[in-house]
Design an enzyme around this catalytic site. Structure first.
Site, PDB file in Angstrom:
ATOM      1  N   ARG A  72      23.283  -0.056  16.373  1.00  0.00           N
ATOM      2  CA  ARG A  72      23.058   1.146  15.581  1.00  0.00           C
ATOM      3  C   ARG A  72      22.510   0.750  14.206  1.00  0.00           C
ATOM      4  O   ARG A  72      23.130  -0.059  13.502  1.00  0.00           O
ATOM      5  CB  ARG A  72      24.385   1.891  15.414  1.00  0.00           C
ATOM      6  CG  ARG A  72      24.386   2.991  14.380  1.00  0.00           C
ATOM      7  CD  ARG A  72      23.731   4.225  14.902  1.00  0.00           C
ATOM      8  NE  ARG A  72      23.914   5.340  13.963  1.00  0.00           N
ATOM      9  CZ  ARG A  72      23.387   6.544  14.160  1.00  0.00           C
ATOM     10  NH1 ARG A  72      22.656   6.780  15.230  1.00  0.00           N
ATOM     11  NH2 ARG A  72      23.599   7.505  13.283  1.00  0.00           N
TER      12      ARG A  72
ATOM     13  N   GLU B  92      57.816   5.968  28.164  1.00  0.00           N
ATOM     14  CA  GLU B  92      58.554   4.711  28.394  1.00  0.00           C
ATOM     15  C   GLU B  92      59.204   4.229  27.103  1.00  0.00           C
ATOM     16  O   GLU B  92      59.197   3.046  26.790  1.00  0.00           O
ATOM     17  CB  GLU B  92      57.644   3.602  28.953  1.00  0.00           C
ATOM     18  CG  GLU B  92      56.651   4.030  30.001  1.00  0.00           C
ATOM     19  CD  GLU B  92      57.280   4.434  31.301  1.00  0.00           C
ATOM     20  OE1 GLU B  92      58.518   4.430  31.390  1.00  0.00           O
ATOM     21  OE2 GLU B  92      56.542   4.775  32.227  1.00  0.00           O
ATOM     22  N   GLY B  93      59.778   5.163  26.362  1.00  0.00           N
ATOM     23  CA  GLY B  93      60.415   4.820  25.095  1.00  0.00           C
ATOM     24  C   GLY B  93      59.464   5.072  23.942  1.00  0.00           C
ATOM     25  O   GLY B  93      58.407   4.459  23.857  1.00  0.00           O
ATOM     26  N   THR B  94      59.839   6.002  23.051  1.00  0.00           N
ATOM     27  CA  THR B  94      58.982   6.297  21.906  1.00  0.00           C
ATOM     28  C   THR B  94      58.970   5.099  20.958  1.00  0.00           C
ATOM     29  O   THR B  94      59.862   4.240  20.998  1.00  0.00           O
ATOM     30  CB  THR B  94      59.503   7.516  21.123  1.00  0.00           C
ATOM     31  OG1 THR B  94      60.797   7.185  20.600  1.00  0.00           O
ATOM     32  CG2 THR B  94      59.633   8.746  22.020  1.00  0.00           C
TER      33      THR B  94
ATOM     34  N   HIS C 111      65.685  16.446  27.888  1.00  0.00           N
ATOM     35  CA  HIS C 111      66.292  15.121  27.732  1.00  0.00           C
ATOM     36  C   HIS C 111      65.225  14.040  27.900  1.00  0.00           C
ATOM     37  O   HIS C 111      64.835  13.701  29.006  1.00  0.00           O
ATOM     38  CB  HIS C 111      67.423  14.923  28.743  1.00  0.00           C
ATOM     39  CG  HIS C 111      68.456  16.010  28.644  1.00  0.00           C
ATOM     40  ND1 HIS C 111      69.490  15.971  27.746  1.00  0.00           N
ATOM     41  CD2 HIS C 111      68.551  17.189  29.292  1.00  0.00           C
ATOM     42  CE1 HIS C 111      70.204  17.083  27.855  1.00  0.00           C
ATOM     43  NE2 HIS C 111      69.658  17.836  28.784  1.00  0.00           N
TER      44      HIS C 111
ATOM     45  N   LEU D 289      62.542   1.036  33.761  1.00  0.00           N
ATOM     46  CA  LEU D 289      61.693   1.310  32.598  1.00  0.00           C
ATOM     47  C   LEU D 289      61.265   0.020  31.912  1.00  0.00           C
ATOM     48  O   LEU D 289      60.153  -0.077  31.390  1.00  0.00           O
ATOM     49  CB  LEU D 289      62.425   2.203  31.591  1.00  0.00           C
ATOM     50  CG  LEU D 289      62.582   3.671  31.973  1.00  0.00           C
ATOM     51  CD1 LEU D 289      63.170   4.442  30.802  1.00  0.00           C
ATOM     52  CD2 LEU D 289      61.254   4.285  32.380  1.00  0.00           C
TER      53      LEU D 289
END
Lengths: 265, 393
Positions: free
Chosen positions: B277, B372-374, B145, B248
């Site tokens: 570089r 924390e939330g997709t 879950h 959250l």
């Protein structure tokens, strides 16, 4: 007792520092901050109080408007209040003049112990603590690697003790208070201003003074009154390529020869 | 007219001028702490997949006041949301794992106890957590879950006055080193939070190995096997998903800022590399393709930074909405990953070396993208707010 810590607002030593046309420090093109060497003086003042000595800590700076940033940072590290001496006529003042301003401000505030850093990170002269002690007529105990305060009472008195590491000897020095000390960067890392300290510093009092408040005439200070002036300044040449020693069996001898020629061995 | 200040490649928009002296002082303290105590070592921690002395690190963070810094009282500093955001930015410019440690301790464990706990719970835990003397973790996600936490299987049953907790929690930052865990569980009344000392019988934590991301961070699985807790272990002031989701929201807000830090670190590396570089006889920064990459990176970092500051100001005014935090997290993490990947191309082969921070940030941000939330969930939250139509329930 009362501890005054002298702090200086200097151009960031990691920036590309330079001079103005009149030989004074260019404060425009580089961000400035609290001189790192003064953080050690602040740390020692806070340590003295944390060791159980009852003391009020006052920070003192001489500098332009923005120099209050240095005082705010010091107050965020700890301590009680600050004095900011700011006057247009101060620009260009040398060490001798600065010591006069500091001494007048310290006499006005009252003190048992004055703590300075070993030198500023801009001019790096390191003479102000000694000049200050002379002007205040009190003992000077300079370049200390360790400092403690003992025997103070509400009426004053007590001694300051310190350790000075020299090239050939370690000196243990003490002086009766009131006194002026300067501390080195070997006294121990200065603390970070904590968030609580930063928030509390907002509420601490910073007293603003000018030359009039200190009874100093404008011709006693400033560039025109300076005994030391920057005549010319030359940018340090870029570092030359190092000498490469090819080891073909004689590498050790060549290295020793190189070091001996430079008088390292 | 006043002369415009000099251009600063590290702050091209002059966002610093929008900050108060105290904001900058707090930012400087975090920056210096990271430079002294974390940045020199973090690549090695990442490579080893370990935080060698997390307690010492936590005490250091507690010493400056970063743990639970926005909370009032109980040894917390009581700073603004903007100041917390600035701290998160600096922490994550160092490493996302470091910011995760601080987020979980402050925004999740401490915030939950502060907002929903009893006075006794606050007094017991908050001062120690604020000082870094104790570590906290937060158990919401389960093995089966993630985006749908409301269907969690961990449950708490009453037995007399006691509560008995059983279940598993997954991907728990600080899990195996925590002294206290805030655990969310199903009860007869709905989801409730519990303050669980980790030495309680039946509580176990095992570290998750083989991570390729957040390697300088401890991630654990928690098992709760008939963990018996007294009646006063429950967080009294919230029932239902509002509890865990409020916490959250706090952590997500920190990510909105933190991801800007990771992006800035990648940009700094790429800019320095492009200036020094040389290929085809000149610095690669002189080529138009490289300049386009650098300009795009700077533009996106500037936008993300302003977005974070905007949300922070709203949060301080009490006016920020969860959808707005989703907006910020979606954009800023997405852009941070894109910037990390672009920076990696400027560094060429060096872009995959831990000698530079870029690949470390890039791998870390893969976690930040989904925890924390997709990004998908935040997209749907915004979609729902725009249309009034719920696409996921």
């Amino acid at each position: 007792m009362k501890i005054v810590v002298c702090v200086k607002y200097v151009p960031d030593a990691t920036g590309d520092r330079g001079f103005n046309d009149d030989g004074t420090t260019d404060r425009e093109s580089v961000d400035s901050l609290l001189s790192e060497l003064d953080e050690y003086a602040i740390e020692q003042a806070l340590k003295i109080v944390e060791s159980g000595v009852e003391a009020e800590i006052t920070y003192l700076t001489v500098g332009p408007d923005d120099a209050k940033d240095a005082l705010r940072k010091a107050l965020a590290m700890g301590g009680d209040n600050a004095i900011h001496v700011n006057d247009d006529d101060i620009a260009g003042t040398d060490a001798l003049g600065t010591s006069l301003i500091l001494a007048k401000a310290i006499e006005r505030a009252g003190f048992d112990l004055v703590i300075c850093g070993m030198a500023s990170t801009d001019a790096s002269m390191g003479v102000v603590p000694a000049m200050l002690a002379e002007r205040l007529g009190v003992p000077q105990v300079t370049y200390l690697d360790e400092v403690t305060v003992e025997g103070t009472t509400v009426k004053g008195g007590g001694t300051v003790k310190g350790r000075r590491e020299g090239d050939v000897a370690t000196e243990l020095i003490e002086a009766a208070l009131p006194a002026v000390v300067s501390v080195t960067d070997r006294t121990g890392e200065a603390r970070y201003p904590s968030f609580k300290g930063i928030m509390a510093a907002k509420k601490k009092n910073v007293e603003a003074l000018d030359l009039d408040d200190l009874g100093i005439e404008s011709d006693q200070v400033g560039l025109s009154a300076a005994w030391s002036i920057v005549d010319t300044a030359t940018k340090r040449p870029p570092r030359a390529k190092g000498e490469v020693v090819e080891d073909e069996g004689e590498g050790g001898v060549q290295l020793a020869g190189f070091l001996a020629a430079k008088k390292f061995i | 007219m006043a002369k415009a200040p000099a251009f600063d490649p590290m702050d091209p928009l002059g966002i610093d001028d929008l900050l108060d002296p105290e904001d900058k002082a707090i930012r400087d303290t975090v920056r210096r702490f990271c430079a002294d105590h974390v940045t020199p070592y973090v690549a090695e921690w990442f490579e080893r997949g370990a935080l060698p002395d997390v307690r010492e690190l936590a005490r250091g963070l507690g010493g400056i006041g970063v743990l639970g810094m926005t909370l009032d009282g109980y040894g917390c500093a009581g700073t603004s949301a903007v100041q917390y955001g600035l701290a998160c930015l600096e922490l994550e410019a160092c490493d996302s794992g470091l910011r995760s440690l601080v987020s979980v301790q402050g925004s999740l464990a401490m915030f939950a106890i502060h907002r929903f706990g009893t006075e006794e719970q606050r007094r017991t835990w908050l001062p120690r957590l604020a000082a870094g003397e104790a570590l906290g973790c937060y158990g919401l996600t389960e093995p089966d879950h993630g985006s749908d936490p409301a269907s969690m299987r961990t449950h708490a049953k009453r037995d007399g006055d006691d509560w008995v907790l059983s279940g598993r929690k997954m991907w728990i930052t600080n899990g195996s080193v925590a002294d206290v865990a805030v655990i969310w569980a199903q009860t007869e009344d709905g989801v409730r939070g519990f303050v669980v000392p980790t030495d309680t019988a039946g509580f176990a934590a095992h570290d998750i190995k083989h991570k390729m991301s957040l390697r300088a961070s401890i991630t654990s699985e928690l098992t709760l096997d008939e963990v018996r807790l007294p009646a006063d272990a429950v967080l009294p002031d919230v029932v239902g998903m509002r509890g865990p989701l409020t916490c959250l929201g706090e952590a997500r807000y920190g990510i909105v800022w933190g991801s800007v830090g990771a992006a800035r670190s990648c940009f700094e590396s790429a800019l320095e590399y492009a200036r020094t570089r040389e290929q085809f006889g000149r610095p690669i920064g002189a080529f138009q393709l490289t300049q386009a990459k650098l300009a795009d990176m700077a533009v996106e970092i500037g936008k993300a930074h302003l977005l974070a500051l905007h949300l922070g100001r709203r949060k301080d005014a009490g006016a920020v909405r969860p959808e707005q935090i989703s907006f910020g997290k979606l954009n800023n993490v997405r852009e941070a990953i894109a910037i990390a990947r672009e920076a990696r191309t400027i560094l060429g082969a060096n872009g995959i070396s831990l000698e530079y921070p870029v690949i470390r940030h890039m791998n870390n941000l893969e976690s930040v993208l989904t925890y924390e939330g997709t990004s998908e969930m935040h997209t749907l939250v915004i979609g729902k707010a725009l249309t009034g139509l719920d696409a996921f329930h």
